[in-house]
Motif scaffolding. Sequence first.
Motif, PDB file in Angstrom:
ATOM      1  N   GLU A 587      25.973  46.756  42.735  1.00  0.00           N
ATOM      2  CA  GLU A 587      26.122  47.726  41.662  1.00  0.00           C
ATOM      3  C   GLU A 587      25.183  47.352  40.525  1.00  0.00           C
ATOM      4  O   GLU A 587      24.769  46.196  40.394  1.00  0.00           O
ATOM      5  N   GLU A 590      28.658  45.799  35.773  1.00  0.00           N
ATOM      6  CA  GLU A 590      30.027  45.374  36.056  1.00  0.00           C
ATOM      7  C   GLU A 590      30.994  46.538  35.907  1.00  0.00           C
ATOM      8  O   GLU A 590      32.042  46.574  36.563  1.00  0.00           O
ATOM      9  N   CYS A 593      31.277  48.179  39.222  1.00  0.00           N
ATOM     10  CA  CYS A 593      32.106  47.426  40.169  1.00  0.00           C
ATOM     11  C   CYS A 593      33.585  47.743  39.968  1.00  0.00           C
ATOM     12  O   CYS A 593      34.344  47.868  40.942  1.00  0.00           O
ATOM     13  N   THR A 608      38.264  45.529  46.314  1.00  0.00           N
ATOM     14  CA  THR A 608      36.984  44.831  46.401  1.00  0.00           C
ATOM     15  C   THR A 608      37.160  43.421  45.857  1.00  0.00           C
ATOM     16  O   THR A 608      38.082  43.135  45.089  1.00  0.00           O
ATOM     17  N   PRO A 611      33.298  40.790  41.462  1.00  0.00           N
ATOM     18  CA  PRO A 611      31.828  40.857  41.528  1.00  0.00           C
ATOM     19  C   PRO A 611      31.191  39.579  41.008  1.00  0.00           C
ATOM     20  O   PRO A 611      31.717  38.922  40.108  1.00  0.00           O
TER      21      PRO A 611
END
Length: 687
Positions: A587, A590, A593, A608, A611
């Motif tokens: 991505e 942030e 994400c 997910t 990140p």
Amino acid sequence: MEFVSGYRDEFLDFVALLFGWFHKFVAERGAVRTSPEGCWWQLEAQIRRLPQDRALWVLHVLPNRSVGISLGQGAEPGPAPGLGAAQLLGDEPPLHLRDLSPYVSFVNLEEGGEEEGAGTEKVETEADGKPAPTSRESPREANPPGEADGAQQEAGGGEVGCQEDRAEDKPRPERRKGQRSEAAPLHLSCLLLVTDEHGTILGIDLLMDGGQGSAGRGSGTQNLAPRAYALLCHSMACPMGSGDPRKPRKLTVGDAQLHRELENLVPRLKVKLAKTPMRTWGPRPGFTFASLRARNCHVCHRHSFEVKLTPCPQCGAVLYCGEACLQADWKRSPDDVSHRFWCPRLAAFMERAGELGTLPFTYTAEVTSETFNKEAFLASRGLTRGYWTQLSMLIPGPGTPGHPRGSTPSLSVLLNGDPYQLLQGDGPALMPPVPPDPPRGLFVPELNIQNKQSLKIHVMEAGKEFDLIMVFWELLVLLPHVALELQFVGDSLPPESDQQNFTLQRDDLEVSVRPGSGVSARLSSGTKEKGSRRDLQIKVSARPYHLLQGPKPDLVIGFNSGFGLKDTWLSSLPRLQSLRVPAFFTESSEYGCVMDDQTMAVATGGGTSPPQPNPFRSPFRLRAADNCMPWYCNAFIFHLVYKPPQGSWARPAPGPAPPAPTPTVPPAPARRRRGEKKPGRGARRRR
């Protein structure tokens, strides 16, 4: 998604800025034209008091012979035909140039017959590409632009502002829903552009004829002096690009006759006019337009040349034009979309700016700055052709010129010649070499790549990545023992490339591309089996991922994915959930994400991983229009965490494997001492 800075085509922000300034310019010019003559002299007196800009300003005169504008259903009437704030900066702004096709499109007038040619013969060009002196008659006297505009309207000059006054007299053709306008395309006969010597655009004016067939009757290139003088005044009082109101120390004009016509007008503003007109494209070799840095309010979308923008005093991430817009965003409903909910999170994202800007390059300070001029950076290093055109908004790419994808190299370009040539630049000062100790050993330990003989990788929603296909050759350099197969999947791929297969081969220092795929195709072409693992198999599927049929891949990857910006992800993510294949995505921020994690939870019930900054991210900071957050292509990387299946046999979701536990040796059975009885086995049943 609230912020689309890392996903929106830069050209759309450019168009929104141009037409936003042009709307304001036309409205103020009309007000001056209808007001008493004293208002115009007050504007001139105000400009004379402005501070002086040391940079040279340039007035470009750009005639147009072949491009017309065709309006579609939903196009807004007015001085900027077909394009308005609702289409460019609304709550759901378009992300790609092709998304504007329902509102406006460009047509080639030269294909329409003799009428178009007759309308553009009045402006000729010289061998150096600059407009030659035209046959326009000079104005009899230097009237203020308001009076001259009225005379021009009576003479039939194609002024865009006058089209608004004539709109009520001419009935518009009726359009049925879903159909493009049947009216003749509008002819943009000439474009006036004010820039400084560094390429920063300060003002623009469009001279447009009413229609394709009337291009010969109403010449938009006559009596340019009043129009140009009004444009110069508004460019000084309200510069489009950046900076406070100012006037230039010196002005040069790119048209010989217009230069003569402005000799008596420009000195009114206490601005020095160059002795001779400019005969080349720019005031210096290598002149190019600068990357625009004008920003807009996150709520009302007004640009910085209209109002003063300030960031949120708490997070410093979002730009607002005043307290009213800040409070409106703070109290939005539902609560999870309000700025009150996001403010502490955005403050944490802003703290990552220093970490993302730490890169081992000599040019890091320049390319990570908020005022980074990307176009000048590329031009000064000769990065103006091949794949480098993907990074530029101004340089035409190696693909078909008129295609909406513009800079996309077609398969015919890739299949002819050395594909590595598309990675080269033209200048001597190219990009510096990579750092001596790049990061290695990343991201997918559970694949056990070192023990694999082959690897099938799916690249999801591959648009730009397919254009940079030679970059994936580096995988063979890092994994020389693995036979790689890449399959690019996505409905944004060129439709003509669907179901096409080809092979990239390298012999010594030469790289060749051969149609077809598979080991049999390589053997039939004369390639030895020993060298077949140095080949890169490429497959293309121009369709959404959930409609793809075929064997299960070993790995799925995606770049700058943006799950919340495309509805097909709501079907593709459940497909990945059913395959349970390791899937890694990047991505540009942030913030993206966090939005991807929410979309994954809605689509599959999963999530997910946290990140992490991607060490291979792009060093170029992306321009953000309504916020100050740090945006970089492929800035963060994460993997999908799948929802465990029902039942006790559920296995953990694929991701970075935890360290394997150290195997323990089972304890040896205790030795029976002498004299101890052997344990009895119990009574056995007898028949």
